[in-house]
Design a protein around this motif. Structure first.
Motif, short mmCIF file in Angstrom:
data_model
loop_
_atom_site.label_atom_id
_atom_site.label_comp_id
_atom_site.label_asym_id
_atom_site.label_seq_id
_atom_site.Cartn_x
_atom_site.Cartn_y
_atom_site.Cartn_z
N ILE A 252 0.84 -1.20 0.00
CA ILE A 252 0.00 0.00 0.00
C ILE A 252 0.87 1.25 0.00
O ILE A 252 1.73 1.43 0.87
N ARG A 253 0.66 2.09 -1.00
CA ARG A 253 1.36 3.37 -1.05
C ARG A 253 0.37 4.41 -0.57
O ARG A 253 -0.66 4.64 -1.21
N ALA A 254 0.63 5.01 0.58
CA ALA A 254 -0.33 5.93 1.19
C ALA A 254 0.23 7.34 1.18
O ALA A 254 1.42 7.54 1.39
N LYS A 255 -0.65 8.31 0.95
CA LYS A 255 -0.19 9.70 1.03
C LYS A 255 0.08 10.06 2.48
O LYS A 255 1.02 10.78 2.78
N GLU A 256 -0.78 9.60 3.35
CA GLU A 256 -0.61 9.83 4.78
C GLU A 256 -0.85 8.53 5.52
O GLU A 256 -1.73 7.75 5.15
N VAL A 257 -0.08 8.31 6.57
CA VAL A 257 -0.28 7.11 7.38
C VAL A 257 -0.62 7.52 8.80
O VAL A 257 0.04 8.39 9.38
N LEU A 258 -1.69 6.96 9.33
CA LEU A 258 -2.05 7.20 10.72
C LEU A 258 -1.81 5.92 11.50
O LEU A 258 -2.37 4.88 11.18
N ILE A 259 -0.96 6.02 12.49
CA ILE A 259 -0.64 4.83 13.28
C ILE A 259 -1.47 4.89 14.56
O ILE A 259 -1.26 5.73 15.42
N SER A 260 -2.44 3.99 14.62
CA SER A 260 -3.31 3.93 15.79
C SER A 260 -3.22 2.51 16.33
O SER A 260 -4.22 1.82 16.47
N SER A 261 -1.98 2.09 16.56
CA SER A 261 -1.74 0.69 16.90
C SER A 261 -1.87 0.42 18.39
O SER A 261 -1.63 -0.69 18.85
N GLY A 262 -2.25 1.45 19.17
CA GLY A 262 -2.53 1.21 20.58
C GLY A 262 -1.29 0.95 21.40
O GLY A 262 -0.19 1.40 21.06
N SER A 263 -1.50 0.26 22.52
CA SER A 263 -0.38 0.01 23.43
C SER A 263 -0.49 -1.41 23.96
O SER A 263 -1.54 -2.04 23.86
N ILE A 264 0.60 -1.90 24.48
CA ILE A 264 0.62 -3.24 25.06
C ILE A 264 0.98 -3.10 26.53
O ILE A 264 1.89 -2.35 26.90
N GLU A 265 0.22 -3.80 27.36
CA GLU A 265 0.49 -3.73 28.79
C GLU A 265 1.85 -4.34 29.06
O GLU A 265 2.23 -5.32 28.43
N ARG A 266 2.59 -3.75 29.99
CA ARG A 266 3.89 -4.36 30.28
C ARG A 266 3.86 -5.03 31.64
O ARG A 266 3.15 -4.59 32.54
#
Lengths: 998, 89
Positions: free
Chosen positions: A279-293
């Motif tokens: 995928i070639r994107a003009k803009e990328v939004l990273i909403s990958s959240g978080s992982i509990e440590r």
């Protein structure tokens, strides 16, 4: 088996559809919508595997991609796949899985002896121990360690599954469908932007599926479902579940693996197993959240110890209780949320909070529910071997250094929360310079290098209200820039409980006299003591510590271990965490099937197959084909029980005595037009081209700038400013690029156009003493006599109504012609030649006979023009003009190229006139000499001379000019052969070249 | 995978192009006396730059034109692209 740990009326699974599956041979039941992990936990199964190094029993630690160790060997539809996370594998009817890394079984594992030897197996153990003797590494140590370690076994069978690749372009690519992903996707979609929203899990919504919040007067889950439903109806939006964006590459190219069929018992007809999206994107939004440590404590890898968020997810999504006597160990409010869920479903948890007196709405709710909370308390160690039975707990002093009296607390699971780590892998892969955020003790994305923005928890923002506000506005702003639409979005009101500040505490000190293993990296069995050793031994850079201890390596990429590892190094080194820095995050974020990466380019599909227009005829006439570059060419035409040797001998002999025809369509052809065409040829070829008359062909040799022969072929002057160039089959594309390079960049003043016409012409070489008689019958109206069409002459002719080009050129050394017609008439031409040629005993000949004919004539081809030889080496120095300049000429003055004893082509005949010399054999003076025996030259091509009926080879030999008549040995250690040979002229047959001119 | 702006065709993926090396290399003129050193520099000697680099690419699966690309060899950032006959200022 009953699902004893399943809670009624909770979760998102489909209880109407019961599924059966097998784990380690035992049958269980689960529901549609379960993962293998949730279904096993519903059945009370916590022991899933053995650890990588010490073979310690291991269970489930996470509930999704964060899982470091619950990997299984999966069996599906007669295939097996290793390295499958049980927490990600969706359940289907008939699923079978087995534990990995244990023998003979997960319950009784012989390798677990390592656990008791662990004081002997610290970090660097293998490096230090298996060094001597050196020869033992490959034969004994390495195979043994390989067998003992590893996670599953790859199938050795051909993979029946199909994988696809897809290329896509979009305005906004959004990774993750939690609150920030949904809000930004919605805002951008409303502005008409082309949006792709990717979610790695089967269900959209991310944290909204498990959190107790309210958005726009509905539950978070319902709000998420509403947004997704609306997005799905929009033509400018693609929403994809089961799709993991695993790599962020140059220029905003991201790669996503979509699991199309893994959740089904078998792949549907015409469906791929997985689809890889570029995928070639003009803009990328990273909403990958978080992982509990995790918080690190003794024996924290015992089955039953898991992240508190995982316990909550098992309960809220799958309706599964991970225990009936849960202990929640936390340094922040997230543990309370898990405890509250337990309490709501009739289970009494105990909370150990490392903080002294925290206050918040969530804590108040827990207190109101009557949950037992112990402040300033820690879990010192988990007890139990294959499952948690109890916990050693103790109070902890204000400075977190002193433990109080150890108490034993009965429990069957320990849910641990050490706060949250933003998932910054994609941002980091994109080249983002991450920064350390003190308030959350974690790294967050900093300065973007590419068009990328990180939102929500992945950006270290844990307030839902703030996340939604930012995400709606970022989605709006970015899409506005791209689409120029500006639709206003009403931001819904949010109800969420406020949290209190977490405690920076991350590792429980060891009580006096105890040596519990405290694991940092569960997947790679790296404990606190291993990192301590690495630092003690002088490893300072975090990258070195990672490699020495394997912390944060492999498929896990440090998802749960990274920050705790950094905390430890920073404590020992007395540096702040940002000064230690983190190791590089590398794609893929999670393991990706090799099959998906390869896609459909396997076997015959790995490259195109090109066929000549006469291919069908060859096939019908028993041709045996050979790959010639991307072309399929007839190697020989099989008659009866003939083998390759017999058939090619027959075909070659027939050319020498009657006439043969060979498909030469594959030769590269380049059309050259323009007033400066002759000048171009004069510069790229070594010989002179300015005086070639119209209707004449000439053999030409071209060099690279370094003086090495690049290609050879004939070029014919068709008209005044029109030439037809031929190249070898293999070099056709390179020669065209070569010409374009000089025309466009070096000599743009030349008025010439070049274009490939390889596919426009079908070619047939007609060779043999009777070829002229045949040609006359094919072209009755043309004068093809020696005077009318002399050697290297060219005419146009009429082949039964079809316009043909006739070249009198020869590769076989016989009287020969090449006839070209437009490709569509190729088969017509061929059939006419065969039909008319019958009376002259014509036979088709393949590449093997073609080779025989050219070898015994001493004509060079690819095996001599091998990218290492100059014109002199090929006895083509006569073609090198002394007068004019050309590409590569200056290099021919190099001293090595002008040396007296320079290598040169020779002929080689075995003394016994019987033994064929393997190609690639080395020529040596003394077959008994001590190794390394000095090599004088090598055999480049071998054949059975049909003229003399004995083996004959060509060789490139040092001082070849003065070696004629000398006796040497051809040695092939590969074929175990030593053959005494005599060196002869490379022109073995018709050395004066009389036949081609006859 | 790089995204290259072909001055003739527009934005295209790297897999349509083939790399052609340092674009600043000038071939010595034909029929001119060239010293060994000069010739070696032309044929063999190249700087392996870290940073901004002007290089040649051919749009081999497109318009077949050789183009010049100004690219950072470390970050892969592409600043500008030029037609073969365009002067690079």
């Amino acid at each position: 088996m009953t699902q004893a740990f399943r809670v009624e009326n909770v979760g998102l699974i489909n209880r109407d559809k019961k599924l059966s599956f097998k784990f380690n041979g035992k049958k269980y039941f689960g529901y549609e919508g379960d993962t293998l992990a949730s279904a096993l936990l519903a059945n009370g199964v916590h022991l899933v595997g053995r650890s990588f190094k010490y073979h310690r029993p291991r269970g489930f630690f996470g509930a999704g991609v964060d899982e470091p160790y619950a990997v299984v060997q999966l069996y599906r539809n007669g295939e097996t796949e290793p390295n499958i996370k049980a927490t990600e594998q969706e359940l289907f009817e008939g699923l079978e899985a087995k534990s990995v890394n244990c023998w003979p079984s997960v319950n009784f594992d012989v390798g677990a002896i390592n656990n008791f030897l662990k004081i002997f197996l610290p970090a660097g153990f293998y490096y230090k121990t298996f060094m001597w003797p050196k020869s033992f590494w490959f034969r004994i140590y390495e195979p043994f360690i390989r067998k003992a370690a590893g996670l599953g076994v790859a199938s050795t069978k051909h993979d029946k599954e199909r994988y696809e690749h897809k290329y896509e372009y979009c305005d906004l690519l959004i990774a993750g469908s939690g609150p920030s992903g949904l809000a930004s996707a919605y805002a951008a979609a409303k502005n008409g932007a082309k949006v792709i929203l990717a979610e790695d899990k089967p269900r959209f919504g991310g944290s909204l599926l498990t959190s107790d919040v309210n958005i726009g007067n509905q539950s978070g889950k319902d709000w998420a479902e509403g947004i997704i439903a609306e997005l799905k109806t929009m033509p400018n939006v693609v929403v994809k579940n089961r799709s993991q964006i695993f790599g962020y590459y140059d220029h905003n190219m991201l790669v996503m693996s979509e699991k199309v069929s893994d959740h089904l018992p078998a792949t549907k007809k015409y469906h791929p197993n997985k689809r890889l999206w570029y995928i070639r994107a003009k803009e990328v939004l990273i909403s990958s959240g978080s992982i509990e440590r995790p918080i690190v404590f003794g024996n924290n890898d015992t089955p039953g110890v898991m992240l508190s968020s995982a316990a909550k997810e098992y309960l809220k999504v799958y309706g599964v209780l991970v225990g009936r006597k849960p202990l929640v160990f936390t340094n922040n409010d997230s543990g309370y949320e898990t405890a509250i869920e337990f309490k709501k479903h009739g289970v009494d948890p105990i909370i150990l909070d490392t903080r002294k007196n925290p206050k918040s709405e969530i804590i108040d709710e827990a207190k109101n529910l009557g949950i037992n909370i112990k402040n300033s308390y820690v879990v010192v160690a988990a007890n139990g071997y294959k499952k948690v039975k109890s916990a050693h707990i103790a109070s902890i002093s204000e400075d977190k250094k002193q433990l109080g009296e150890i108490e034993n607390l009965q429990c069957d699971c320990i849910c641990v929360s050490g706060f949250w780590t933003p998932t910054i892998h994609l941002a980091s892969q994109s080249g983002n310079k991450t920064k350390f955020k003190e308030e959350i003790d974690a790294f967050v994305p900093g300065q973007s290098k590419q068009n990328e923005t990180t939102l929500g928890a992945a950006n270290g923002v844990f307030s839902l209200e703030e996340t939604l506000k930012t995400s709606f506005s970022v989605g709006s702003e970015l899409s506005k820039k791209l689409t120029e639409n500006d639709n206003e979005i009403a931001i819904p009101n949010v109800v969420e409980k406020k949290s209190s500040q977490h405690d920076k505490f991350w590792c429980v000190p060891l009580p006096k006299g105890k040596h519990y293993k405290r694991f940092l990296d569960f997947q790679n069995d790296v404990a606190v003591s291993d990192v301590e050793i690495a630092l003690r031994e002088g490893y300072r850079s975090i990258e070195h510590v990672k490699r020495y201890t394997t912390l944060g390596m492999a498929t896990d990429q440090g998802k749960t271990s990274n920050l705790n590892g950094l905390q430890l190094v920073s404590e020992i080194e007395n540096k702040v965490v940002p000064a230690v820095g983190h190791t590089t995050f590398r794609p893929p974020y999670t393991p990706v099937s090799i099959g998906a990466i390869v896609g459909r380019e396997i076997g015959k599909h790995s490259k195109p197959t090109r066929k000549s227009p006469m291919h069908d005829w060859h096939e019908k006439n028993n041709a045996v084909f050979v790959d010639a570059g991307v072309w399929l060419r007839p190697r020989y035409y099989k008659r009866g029980n003939e083998n390759l040797f017999e058939a090619s001998k027959r075909e070659a002999k027939n050319v020498r005595s009657n006439v043969g025809v060979c498909d030469v369509t594959t030769l590269g052809k380049i059309d050259i037009k323009g007033p400066d065409a002759a000048e171009l040829l004069n510069r790229v070829y070594t010989n002179a081209w300015l005086k070639l008359p119209v209707g004449k062909a000439r053999y030409g040799l071209m060099l690279r700038e370094d003086g090495i022969v690049m290609d050879d072929g004939t070029t014919t002057r068709i008209f005044e400013n029109h030439y037809h160039m031929t190249t070898t089959t293999a070099q056709a594309a390179n020669v065209l690029s070569h010409l374009e390079y000089y025309l466009q960049l070096v000599w743009p003043e030349l008025n010439v156009n070049v274009v490939s016409t390889t596919e426009q012409w079908a070619g047939a070489a007609i060779a043999g003493p009777k070829s002229r008689d045949l040609l006359q019958k094919l072209f009755p109206s043309s004068d093809v006599s020696n005077e009318g069409l002399p050697f290297m002459g060219y005419i146009e002719g009429d082949l039964f109504g079809v316009k043909a080009r006739i070249f009198r050129i020869s590769f076989s050394g016989e009287l020969a012609y090449e006839v070209n017609v437009e490709s569509d008439y190729g088969n017509f031409m061929w059939e006419k030649i065969m039909q008319v040629g019958e009376e002259f005993k014509i036979q088709p000949y393949g590449t093997e006979a073609l080779s025989t004919l050219r070898i015994e004539m001493g004509h060079v081809a690819g095996s001599e023009l091998d990218g290492r030889t100059i014109p002199y080496d090929n006895a083509l120095d006569g073609l090198v003009s002394k007068k004019k300049d050309f590409i590569g000429k200056r290099s021919l003055q190099r001293s090595a190229f002008t040396a007296e004893d320079r290598q040169r082509i020779v002929g080689v005949v075995p003394l016994d006139k019987k033994t064929s010399i393997p190609e690639g054999s080395h020529l040596v003076k003394d077959d008994k000499a001590q190794l390394p025996n000095p090599k004088l030259g090598h055999i480049s091509a071998s054949c059975w001379s049909v003229e003399y009926d004995n083996p004959f080879s060509l060789a490139i030999l040092k001082d070849g000019k003065n070696m004629i008549g000398k006796k040497l040995f051809a040695m092939s250690p590969l074929k175990n052969k030593v053959i005494p040979v005599e060196i002869v002229s490379s022109h073995y047959v018709d050395p004066k070249g009389e036949r081609v001119r006859s | 995978m790089l995204y290259i702006n072909c001055p003739h065709c527009g934005m295209r993926s790297q897999n349509e192009f083939s790399y052609g090396g340092d674009a600043s290399v000038k071939r010595p003129e034909l029929n001119k006396e060239v010293s060994d050193q000069e010739w070696d520099n032309f044929v063999y000697n190249r700087k392996s730059l870290r940073g901004k680099h002007l290089e040649l690419w051919q749009h081999i699966s497109g318009c077949r034109q050789w183009i010049k690309v100004e690219r950072d060899t470390a970050t892969h950032e592409i600043f500008r692209t030029f037609k073969a006959d365009e002067e690079v200022a």
